[in-house]
Scaffold this motif. Structure first.
Motif, PDB file in Angstrom:
ATOM      1  N   LYS A  72       0.829  -1.197   0.000  1.00  0.00           N
ATOM      2  CA  LYS A  72       0.000   0.000   0.000  1.00  0.00           C
ATOM      3  C   LYS A  72       0.870   1.257   0.000  1.00  0.00           C
ATOM      4  O   LYS A  72       2.006   1.252   0.475  1.00  0.00           O
ATOM      5  CB  LYS A  72      -0.922   0.025   1.223  1.00  0.00           C
ATOM      6  CG  LYS A  72      -1.968  -1.081   1.249  1.00  0.00           C
ATOM      7  CD  LYS A  72      -3.037  -0.876   0.184  1.00  0.00           C
ATOM      8  CE  LYS A  72      -4.134  -1.924   0.292  1.00  0.00           C
ATOM      9  NZ  LYS A  72      -5.209  -1.724  -0.720  1.00  0.00           N
ATOM     10  N   THR A  74       1.031   5.058   1.457  1.00  0.00           N
ATOM     11  CA  THR A  74       0.491   5.897   2.523  1.00  0.00           C
ATOM     12  C   THR A  74       0.453   7.344   2.052  1.00  0.00           C
ATOM     13  O   THR A  74       1.484   7.901   1.669  1.00  0.00           O
ATOM     14  CB  THR A  74       1.337   5.783   3.801  1.00  0.00           C
ATOM     15  OG1 THR A  74       1.395   4.413   4.203  1.00  0.00           O
ATOM     16  CG2 THR A  74       0.731   6.607   4.922  1.00  0.00           C
ATOM     17  N   ASN A  76      -0.652  11.387   2.655  1.00  0.00           N
ATOM     18  CA  ASN A  76      -1.041  12.537   3.475  1.00  0.00           C
ATOM     19  C   ASN A  76      -1.360  13.677   2.515  1.00  0.00           C
ATOM     20  O   ASN A  76      -0.481  14.136   1.780  1.00  0.00           O
ATOM     21  CB  ASN A  76       0.087  12.944   4.424  1.00  0.00           C
ATOM     22  CG  ASN A  76       0.465  11.832   5.383  1.00  0.00           C
ATOM     23  OD1 ASN A  76      -0.383  11.267   6.060  1.00  0.00           O
ATOM     24  ND2 ASN A  76       1.746  11.490   5.435  1.00  0.00           N
ATOM     25  N   GLY A  87      -2.423   9.714   6.657  1.00  0.00           N
ATOM     26  CA  GLY A  87      -1.997   8.331   6.821  1.00  0.00           C
ATOM     27  C   GLY A  87      -2.907   7.339   6.122  1.00  0.00           C
ATOM     28  O   GLY A  87      -3.030   6.195   6.559  1.00  0.00           O
ATOM     29  N   LYS A  88      -3.526   7.758   5.025  1.00  0.00           N
ATOM     30  CA  LYS A  88      -4.454   6.906   4.286  1.00  0.00           C
ATOM     31  C   LYS A  88      -3.678   5.911   3.433  1.00  0.00           C
ATOM     32  O   LYS A  88      -2.828   6.293   2.635  1.00  0.00           O
ATOM     33  CB  LYS A  88      -5.345   7.768   3.395  1.00  0.00           C
ATOM     34  CG  LYS A  88      -6.365   7.007   2.568  1.00  0.00           C
ATOM     35  CD  LYS A  88      -7.510   6.517   3.404  1.00  0.00           C
ATOM     36  CE  LYS A  88      -8.630   5.954   2.547  1.00  0.00           C
ATOM     37  NZ  LYS A  88      -9.749   5.435   3.361  1.00  0.00           N
ATOM     38  N   GLU A  89      -3.967   4.624   3.602  1.00  0.00           N
ATOM     39  CA  GLU A  89      -3.315   3.595   2.804  1.00  0.00           C
ATOM     40  C   GLU A  89      -4.156   3.309   1.564  1.00  0.00           C
ATOM     41  O   GLU A  89      -5.322   2.908   1.670  1.00  0.00           O
ATOM     42  CB  GLU A  89      -3.114   2.322   3.629  1.00  0.00           C
ATOM     43  CG  GLU A  89      -2.095   2.481   4.749  1.00  0.00           C
ATOM     44  CD  GLU A  89      -1.770   1.160   5.416  1.00  0.00           C
ATOM     45  OE1 GLU A  89      -2.531   0.186   5.210  1.00  0.00           O
ATOM     46  OE2 GLU A  89      -0.758   1.100   6.138  1.00  0.00           O
ATOM     47  N   GLU A 124      -8.346   3.274  -4.296  1.00  0.00           N
ATOM     48  CA  GLU A 124      -8.353   2.312  -3.198  1.00  0.00           C
ATOM     49  C   GLU A 124      -9.282   1.164  -3.580  1.00  0.00           C
ATOM     50  O   GLU A 124     -10.504   1.266  -3.441  1.00  0.00           O
ATOM     51  CB  GLU A 124      -8.813   2.974  -1.901  1.00  0.00           C
ATOM     52  CG  GLU A 124      -8.732   2.067  -0.691  1.00  0.00           C
ATOM     53  CD  GLU A 124      -9.198   2.760   0.574  1.00  0.00           C
ATOM     54  OE1 GLU A 124      -9.099   2.143   1.647  1.00  0.00           O
ATOM     55  OE2 GLU A 124      -9.667   3.910   0.494  1.00  0.00           O
ATOM     56  N   SER A 144       7.560   4.725   0.640  1.00  0.00           N
ATOM     57  CA  SER A 144       6.195   4.625   0.098  1.00  0.00           C
ATOM     58  C   SER A 144       5.208   5.510   0.843  1.00  0.00           C
ATOM     59  O   SER A 144       4.057   5.133   1.074  1.00  0.00           O
ATOM     60  CB  SER A 144       5.714   3.165   0.095  1.00  0.00           C
ATOM     61  OG  SER A 144       6.493   2.390  -0.789  1.00  0.00           O
ATOM     62  N   VAL A 145       5.664   6.693   1.223  1.00  0.00           N
ATOM     63  CA  VAL A 145       4.805   7.720   1.809  1.00  0.00           C
ATOM     64  C   VAL A 145       4.759   8.900   0.843  1.00  0.00           C
ATOM     65  O   VAL A 145       5.801   9.352   0.361  1.00  0.00           O
ATOM     66  CB  VAL A 145       5.315   8.183   3.186  1.00  0.00           C
ATOM     67  CG1 VAL A 145       4.495   9.359   3.703  1.00  0.00           C
ATOM     68  CG2 VAL A 145       5.266   7.039   4.184  1.00  0.00           C
TER      69      VAL A 145
END
Length: 203
Positions: A72, A74, A76, A87-89, A124, A144-145
């Motif tokens: 996933k 992440t 912001n 912090g949404k995956e 998503e 991966s942010v």
């Protein structure tokens, strides 16, 4: 004289190339504590005052880069007045970069991208959330942010197509009748933004 200068220049280049170059850590990898040398120097100058807090003192260090690519991404997504996603995956984000539409998946190479007016879509699973963003920046990290900062952003379903057409016509008329550079610049921005919104709605 020129021969001496060229010899000195070549010698300095050779010396510089022989020195080892140390890589500098990313800002998110720096410790949050103040530099001890700075603290000691501060105490000598102002012994009765606490050292000032630096931005790094308030930053939480990023987690280390994983050995394998996460499943996933992440995200912001923040505005000056609100936080849309924290912090949404998600599976993928497509951003309107100044160089073109950019798809961001987990494991994307670290990048800083400037945003232009256009559609940002958050994927998503089968759910896709679309926003119109005016401008901003996207910071893609090695872990991966994705930190996405926009000046303005509106969910696409909240935009009235008739108002967009009306605004586009008004700014087009203002651009045609503008007499100063400021008026032309303001009208041109209005035309570009409304044209981008109109294209997003029709697409």
């Amino acid at each position: 004289m020129f021969r001496q200068a060229s010899r000195l220049l070549s010698r300095s280049v050779a010396v510089a190339s022989s020195k080892s170059v140390t890589s500098r850590a990313f800002s998110t990898e720096l410790p949050s504590t103040l530099d001890s040398t700075f603290v000691e120097a501060w105490k000598k100058v102002a012994p009765n005052m606490d050292p000032p807090q630096t931005p790094s003192s308030f930053m939480k260090p990023r987690p280390s880069t994983p050995s394998s690519i996460p499943t996933k991404l992440t995200v912001n997504f923040v505005l000056p007045y609100a936080s849309e996603l924290s912090g949404k995956e998600v599976d993928m984000v497509i951003i309107p970069a100044s160089t073109g539409q950019m798809g961001v998946l987990p494991g994307h190479v670290p990048t800083i991208a400037e945003l232009k007016p256009g559609i940002m879509s958050v994927h998503e699973g089968t759910d896709v959330k679309k926003y119109f963003v005016s401008s901003g920046f996207a910071f893609l990290h090695a872990n991966s942010v994705a930190d996405i900062i926009a000046i303005e952003a509106v969910p696409l379903e909240q935009i009235d197509p008739s108002q967009v057409q009306k605004g586009l016509a008004e700014f087009t008329q203002k651009l045609a009748s503008a007499t100063t550079d400021l008026e032309k610049a303001e009208a041109q921005i209005g035309v570009e933004v409304h044209s981008a919104i109109n294209a997003a709605l029709s697409g």
